[in-house]
Design an enzyme around this catalytic site. Structure first.
Site: not given
Ligand code: FBP
Length: 568
Positions: A92, A156, A187, A213-214, A216, A263, A437
Site C-alpha cells: 500500500g 502486492r 511481509d 514502509k506502512t 499502519d 489493517r 485520503e
C-alpha cells in the site's frame, strides 16, 4: 509592470504544478549529520532473532547473526566505483516513498556520479516480469517531496518463490544491478530477507536492502522506531477528524462514526485519538485482551451516548479501527468457521440456495456459539461475511462497514434503553471511512526528512557491501541532524509464525501495547473526553513556519520516547 489577475491565473493554469507543489519541490530534506560527509562503518555485536533462534538460524545460514551497523561522520572520501541499483515499491502507498527514492538516487550519485538507479514498475511484479524504467535526475526532480508512489507504481505481488528470484536475477544481470532496495511493510521486508539469503547462497553478487514502509505503523520494534508514512497519514486523518468535530460541536446534532485504516493494528486510531481527543475510541487490542463481545462494545458506546444525552449533548465522535471485527473473540471464531464452511472444497453445499435463505442455511452448519454470533449480526453484515472473499478464500474484513454495523446496533440498544427509561435523547449517526485520503498525501516535514534519510542511508549500506539489512534511522524525536543512521539485520526482527497453515519465518507485527505510553495516556484521559467535549483541532499539515508547528513527530513516537520536546 503589474500583471492583471486574469493573466496571473492563466499563467498558473498553464503550469503543471500547483503553487504549493512548486514551493515544496525546493524543500531540501534534512539529513542526520552522520550522513553528511564521508561515512565510517562501525560494527556492533553479532545479533540474534527476537525468538526461535535455532529455527531462524537454520533457515538463514548465510545472513543470520550479522552485526548491527552504525554510521559515523568521517572525512570526505574519494569516489568509489559506480554502482547500479534497482528499487521496488511494495504494498500500500505511504507518504514519503518518493523521498526514499530521491535519497537513494542522491546517495548512489554521491558514491559515483555514473551510478544508475532503475525502478521496477508496479511493485515486485515488475521485477519478476522485467518491467522497469531508468530513474534519471529529471524524473527524480519532478517527484521530490511529493506524496504517492506514482513515480514507478506499487503492487502486492508476493516475492517468495525461487523461480521468481531466478527470473528477477536475469534482469539484474542484464542491467548490471548490484543491489536491490525493497521499500515495503513487514511481509515485503521478510521477503527481502529471504531474497538476500538466496542470492548470498547462490553467490549471485546482488545485495538486498529493505526500507520500513506502512501507514499502519505496525512495522516497528526495539530497533526500528517507526515506519514511514504513519506520521503524515495520521496528521491528515486528524485534520479531517478535527474538522468533523468542529462541525459536530457547532450543529450539536450528530454522532459521527469514523472508521480508520490500519489493517489489524489500532496504531492509527490511537494516534488520531491522541491528536483530536474524540468522545470514544475503540482499541482492537484491548477488546481482544478483555475478551469483549460485540454487545460489550455496543453497550459501552450506548452508555456514553445516553450519559451525554442526559446532559443535553446529543452529539459526539467515535473512532473505530479498521480491523476491530477480527479482534472480537466470538467473531474471530465465527470467521474461522465461515472460512472453512465456505472454502472452495465445501462451498458447493450451498449451491442453488436463494440469497434470502442463505443466512439460515449457513447458520445450520455452524456451532451453536458461532450460529448465535452470526444470527445476531445485521443481515447485510452477515451476508458480507458470507459472500465477500479474497482470492485466498478469506473474508475481506476491510470491506465490512464496521462503522455502520456499530451505529445500527447502538441505535437498537438505545431504543431498548429508552423503553427501560434509561435514555432520553436523539440519536442521528453519520458515517465516515478514512484511509485513501491520507495514503498519498504530500509528506510532512518529518516524513520528507525521514524518508530521504532512509533512502540515502540505504545507498550507504549498499556502498558498505551489506546485504539482508533494513535501513534504520533512529533517535527520531530529536532534531533531524541528530538522528542516527545505520543498518539492522532483518533476521534480528524475525520469529516463526503459522501462515497459511505452514510454519514460516516472519518479521513480528507490532500491535498496540496495552502497557505502552500511548495507550496509557489515552486510557487515563478517555473518561474525561467521553463526557466533556474536549475536542482538539490539529488543522492541516504545515510545511513552512516555526519548527514547533512544522516538525512535530507523531504523539505515539513522542510518548514512546518520552520526549517532552515533542509532546505538546
Ligand atoms: P501496507 O500494509 O501494504 O502498507 O498497506 C496498508 C493499507 O493501507 C492498510 O491500512 C489497508 O488495510 C490496506 O493497505 C488496503 O489496501 P488496498 O488498497 O490494496 O486494498
Amino acid at each position: 509592470m503589474r500583471k492583471n489577475k486574469s493573466t496571473l491565473y492563466s499563467n498558473i493554469e498553464l503550469m503543471k504544478k500547483s503553487v504549493l507543489q512548486q514551493a515544496r519541490a525546493a524543500y531540501q530534506p534534512k539529513l542526520p549529520v552522520a550522513l553528511t560527509g564521508g561515512v565510517k562503518v562501525v560494527e556492533g555485536e553479532p545479533t540474534q532473532s527476537v525468538a526461535d533462534q535455532e529455527a531462524i538460524k537454520a533457515l538463514f545460514p548465510n545472513t543470520y547473526g550479522l552485526p548491527v551497523i552504525k554510521f559515523e561522520k568521517d572525512a570526505p572520501s574519494r569516489q568509489s566505483k559506480p554502482v547500479n541499483v534497482g528499487v521496488i515499491l511494495s504494498g500500500g502507498q505511504a507518504p514519503g516513498g518518493h523521498n526514499v527514492i530521491s535519497g537513494l538516487f542522491d546517495g548512489i550519485k554521491k558514491i559515483n556520479r555514473d551510478s544508475r538507479l532503475y525502478g521496477f514498475l508496479m511493485g515486485p511484479g515488475g521485477f519478476v516480469d522485467h518491467k522497469y524504467v531508468e530513474l534519471t535526475a529529471e524524473i527524480i526532480d519532478d517527484y521530490r517531496n511529493t506524496g504517492g508512489f506514482d513515480i514507478i507504481g506499487s503492487g502486492r505481488t508476493k516475492l517468495e518463490a525461487v523461480e521468481q528470484f531466478d527470473k528477477g536475477l536475469k534482469i539484474l544481470r542484464e542491467l548490471d544491478i548490484k543491489a536491490l532496495v525493497i521499500i515495503g511493510g513487514d511481509d515485503s521486508n521478510t521477503n527481502a530477507a529471504v531474497l538476500a539469503e538466496y542470492y548470498k547462497k547462490i553467490d549471485a553478487g546482488v545485495q538486498v536492502i529493505g526500507c520500513p514502509k506502512t501507514i499502519d505503523g505496525d512495522l516497528k520494534n526495539e530497533v526500528i522506531e517507526t515506519s514511514f508514512g504513519f506520521d503524515t497519514a495520521t496528521k491528515v486523518y486528524s485534520e479531517l477528524i478535527g474538522n468533523i468535530q468542529r462541525d459536530c460541536n457547532s450543529a450539536k446534532k450528530y454522532w459521527h462514526f469514523i472508521k480508520l485504516m490500519g489493517r489489524s493494528a489500532s496504531h492509527i486510531a490511537l494516534e488520531c485519538a491522541l491528536q483530536t481527543q474524540p468522545n470514544i475510541c475503540i482499541v482492537s487490542e484491548e477488546v481482544e485482551a478483555n475478551r469483549q463481545t460485540l454487545n460489550d462494545i455496543v453497550n459501552y458506546i450506548a452508555d456514553i451516548v445516553a450519559a451525554r444525552a442526559a446532559k443535553g449533548d446529543n452529539f459526539g465522535t467515535i473512532l473505530i479501527p479498521e480491523g476491530l471485527i477480527e479482534f472480537i473473540p466470538a467473531i474471530k471464531a465465527l470467521i474461522a468457521q465461515l472460512n472453512d464452511e465456505l472454502s472452495d472444497s465445501k462451498k458447493s453445499q450451498f449451491d442453488g440456495i436463494a440469497l434470502a435463505d442463505l443466512r439460515e442455511a449457513i447458520a445450520k452448519k455452524l456451532t451453536p456459539e458461532n450460529a448465535e454470533a452470526y444470527l445476531s449480526l445485521p443481515e447485510k453484515v452477515a451476508l458480507q461475511l458470507s459472500l465477500d472473499r479474497d482470492p485466498h478464500g478469506n473474508v475481506q474484513v476491510s470491506l465490512i462497514e464496521t462503522e455502520k454495523l456499530l451505529s445500527e446496533l447502538v441505535g437498537r440498544r438505545l431504543a431498548e434503553m429508552r423503553k427501560e427509561g434509561k435514555y432520553v435523547g436523539k440519536f442521528s449517526p453519520q458515517h465516515h471511512f478514512f484511509g485513501y485520503e491520507g495514503r498519498c498525501a504530500d509528506p510532512s516535514n518529518f516524513d520528507a526528512d525521514y524518508c530521504y534519510a532512509l533512502g540515502y542511508n540505504a545507498a550507504c549500506l549498499v556502498n558498505a557491501g551489506l546485504t539482508g539489512y533494513m535501513s534504520s534511522v533512529r533517535n527520531l524525536t530529536a532534531a533531524a541532524v541528530q538522528w542516527t543512521a545505520g543498518g539492522i539485520p532483518i533476521t534480528m526482527m524475525m520469529n516463526m509464525e503459522v501462515r497459511n497453515g505452514a510454519n514460516k519465518p516472519v518479521i513480528q507485527k507490532a500491535l498496540v501495547k496495552l502497557d505502552g505510553a500511548p495507550f496509557l495516556r489515552f486510557a487515563q484521559k478517555r473518561d474525561e473526553w467521553a463526557m466533556n467535549t474536549c475536542y482538539m483541532y490539529p488543522g492541516p499539515i504545515q510545511y513552512f513556519g516555526p519548527s514547533d508547528v512544522c516538525d512535530q513527530t507523531s504523539k505515539t513516537l513522542a510518548l514512546e520516547q518520552d520526549n517532552p520536546y515533542t509532546v505538546k
